[in-house]
Design a protein around this motif. Sequence first.
Motif, mmCIF file in Angstrom:
data_model
loop_
_atom_site.group_PDB
_atom_site.id
_atom_site.type_symbol
_atom_site.label_atom_id
_atom_site.label_comp_id
_atom_site.label_asym_id
_atom_site.label_seq_id
_atom_site.Cartn_x
_atom_site.Cartn_y
_atom_site.Cartn_z
ATOM 1 N N GLN A 23 -41.810 -2.501 28.586
ATOM 2 C CA GLN A 23 -43.175 -1.642 29.139
ATOM 3 C C GLN A 23 -44.206 -3.085 29.439
ATOM 4 O OE1 GLN A 23 -41.831 -1.690 26.032
ATOM 5 N NE2 GLN A 23 -41.906 0.273 25.442
ATOM 6 N N PHE A 24 -43.634 -4.984 29.787
ATOM 7 C CA PHE A 24 -44.538 -5.277 29.975
ATOM 8 C C PHE A 24 -44.124 -5.361 31.793
ATOM 9 C CE2 PHE A 24 -44.662 -9.756 31.342
ATOM 10 C CZ PHE A 24 -45.595 -10.449 30.003
ATOM 11 N N LYS A 25 -43.516 -4.294 32.294
ATOM 12 C CA LYS A 25 -43.796 -4.608 33.877
ATOM 13 C C LYS A 25 -44.658 -4.270 34.497
ATOM 14 C CE LYS A 25 -40.114 -0.746 34.478
ATOM 15 N NZ LYS A 25 -38.591 -1.040 34.823
ATOM 16 N N ALA A 26 -45.906 -3.816 33.881
ATOM 17 C CA ALA A 26 -46.856 -2.441 34.383
ATOM 18 C C ALA A 26 -47.717 -3.674 34.901
ATOM 19 C CB ALA A 26 -47.400 -2.084 32.678
ATOM 20 N N ASN A 27 -47.879 -3.812 35.913
ATOM 21 C CA ASN A 27 -49.329 -4.244 36.826
ATOM 22 C C ASN A 27 -48.953 -5.446 37.168
ATOM 23 O OD1 ASN A 27 -51.588 -2.230 36.268
ATOM 24 N ND2 ASN A 27 -51.626 -3.161 34.277
ATOM 25 N N GLY A 28 -47.596 -5.459 37.621
ATOM 26 C CA GLY A 28 -47.722 -6.731 38.811
ATOM 27 C C GLY A 28 -46.360 -7.462 37.976
ATOM 28 N N LYS A 29 -45.820 -7.620 37.074
ATOM 29 C CA LYS A 29 -45.000 -8.140 35.803
ATOM 30 C C LYS A 29 -44.186 -7.670 36.035
ATOM 31 C CE LYS A 29 -47.458 -7.595 31.760
ATOM 32 N NZ LYS A 29 -48.223 -6.382 32.237
ATOM 33 N N ASP A 30 -42.907 -7.554 36.960
ATOM 34 C CA ASP A 30 -41.298 -7.259 36.716
ATOM 35 C C ASP A 30 -40.965 -8.456 36.604
ATOM 36 O OD1 ASP A 30 -43.404 -6.465 39.316
ATOM 37 O OD2 ASP A 30 -41.285 -6.271 40.053
ATOM 38 N N ARG A 31 -41.684 -9.680 37.737
ATOM 39 C CA ARG A 31 -40.602 -10.727 38.309
ATOM 40 C C ARG A 31 -41.014 -11.271 37.664
ATOM 41 N NH1 ARG A 31 -40.444 -10.473 44.547
ATOM 42 N NH2 ARG A 31 -39.439 -8.267 44.671
ATOM 43 N N LEU A 32 -42.254 -11.339 36.460
ATOM 44 C CA LEU A 32 -42.478 -12.568 35.140
ATOM 45 C C LEU A 32 -41.311 -13.572 34.257
ATOM 46 C CD1 LEU A 32 -45.719 -12.585 33.644
ATOM 47 C CD2 LEU A 32 -43.861 -13.522 32.821
ATOM 48 N N LEU A 33 -40.836 -14.266 34.741
ATOM 49 C CA LEU A 33 -39.735 -14.302 34.242
ATOM 50 C C LEU A 33 -39.948 -14.454 32.727
ATOM 51 C CD1 LEU A 33 -37.699 -16.589 36.895
ATOM 52 C CD2 LEU A 33 -37.905 -13.826 36.415
ATOM 53 N N VAL A 34 -39.085 -15.004 32.151
ATOM 54 C CA VAL A 34 -39.185 -16.322 30.061
ATOM 55 C C VAL A 34 -39.198 -17.458 30.279
ATOM 56 C CG1 VAL A 34 -37.219 -16.600 28.439
ATOM 57 C CG2 VAL A 34 -37.584 -13.862 29.290
ATOM 58 N N ARG A 35 -38.850 -17.748 31.753
ATOM 59 C CA ARG A 35 -39.422 -18.916 31.832
ATOM 60 C C ARG A 35 -40.747 -19.509 32.047
ATOM 61 N NH1 ARG A 35 -35.961 -23.590 34.104
ATOM 62 N NH2 ARG A 35 -34.539 -22.258 33.289
#
Length: 465
Positions: free
Chosen positions: A119-131
């Motif tokens: 669910q986290f990849k909504a609104n442009g966060k699909d490439r936001l890494l754990v790092r």
Amino acid sequence: MSAQNAGNADDAVDVQGEVADGYEPVREAFAENFRTRGETGAALTVHREGRIVVDLWGGSRNPAPDAEGDRGTGSGAWQSGTAAVVRSASKGPAAAVLHLLHQRGQLDLDAPVATYWPQFKANGKDRLLVRHVLAHRGGLPALEAPLTPEQAFDGVSGPSALAAQAPLWEPGTEHGYHPHTFGWLLGELVQRATGRPLGRWFAEEVARPLGLDIWFGLPRPGTGAAEHPSEAPASPPAPAAAPAAVDLARLADVPTPEPSAASGLRVRPKRAVTEAYGDHASLTRRAFDSIGPRPDENAPECLAAGLPGSGAIATARSLSRFYAALIGPLPDASRAPVAEGAVPAAGPGAGPGAGEGRRTVRSVQASGKRLFTPATLTQARSQESSGPDRVLVVNSRFGLGFMLHSPSAPMLAPGSFGHPGRGGSLAFADPESGTAVAYVTAAMQRSVTSDPRTHAVVRALRACL
């Protein structure tokens, strides 16, 4: 330090505990905190190569009781085993959980968060890494709308809000401190990757094996066990995270004396910093006000919530021991756990407190383990973020989940890593000198990343090494 000198130094405050030969200046700096720097109740522990060389406490564990009394959270003198909420110093132990999961092959720090949390990849966060999350580079330092304390504690509302909103900057391109959201992000990642709440994982895999008095969530009154609020009602109860009665200090806001020019700290903050904290519309205020109104951190529901970014409860002795275990093996507790030549801080005749402190030190559970492999240690403290911080409005440095030594957050040396807690607590390790430090206080002053009290004891320690 002779016993006579130690006793004379205690005219202003009853400092208890002991220091090893050569560390007497640290004890003097700790006592001076009570005389001139506004301290009312605190503890300080320093490990060197896994062994305690400084173990001090003093003052009151209930600096400012309100009209309703202390609600059972502690009154009277600070004891050797007194614990306190350490605010953002919680972030170090919380971040260590992710590093240990990575070390075990259960979590990839270079994977997108959405790998574990779709669910986290909504609104442009699909490439936001754990790092990015660990390095405060994810662009989610504030919520679009603050949560009430009840929502903040329920374990669901914070992660849900973060999953839905867009980042404020392209993840990985800038950094800004995430005061509250950091904890919700880490907590949800651990829950998704392991099926266990972060607090339970820490209790079972770190605190219990190492004999640490560090808890993410105290038992709710009448239950005898901590209950992670995000668990489904049908889940089995969490294992006890703490004994039924914890000797707990009560946090209280206290006046902040102006530091002297000799302290090495800026007497007054920069104008831009003052304006950022004073402007309710600024990113700084919105980040720190992600929970509104400000929760009562002494309330049972707050203590039970165990927020990973700000709600850990710890003793100085255990928090220092935790950092000592990150950088090296802990020696057998039966073999001189306090360095040879340690002397009582308050001298002979100091009463049962000093003797109790020495007995407790020598009964600390032995481990012989280290938590981080050399590769994980390098990973945790390698610089990921440096320069202007969009939230703190000063230059800051971060590794992965840990603050790094800098002028705005001074520790022991350039290689030191750890985390301060807003108001005065601080815990960190310095691998090059084999040193781990923890300062835990109940007296909340206005400091955010650098406090005159911790600055003074660290400066004294630096001169002793």
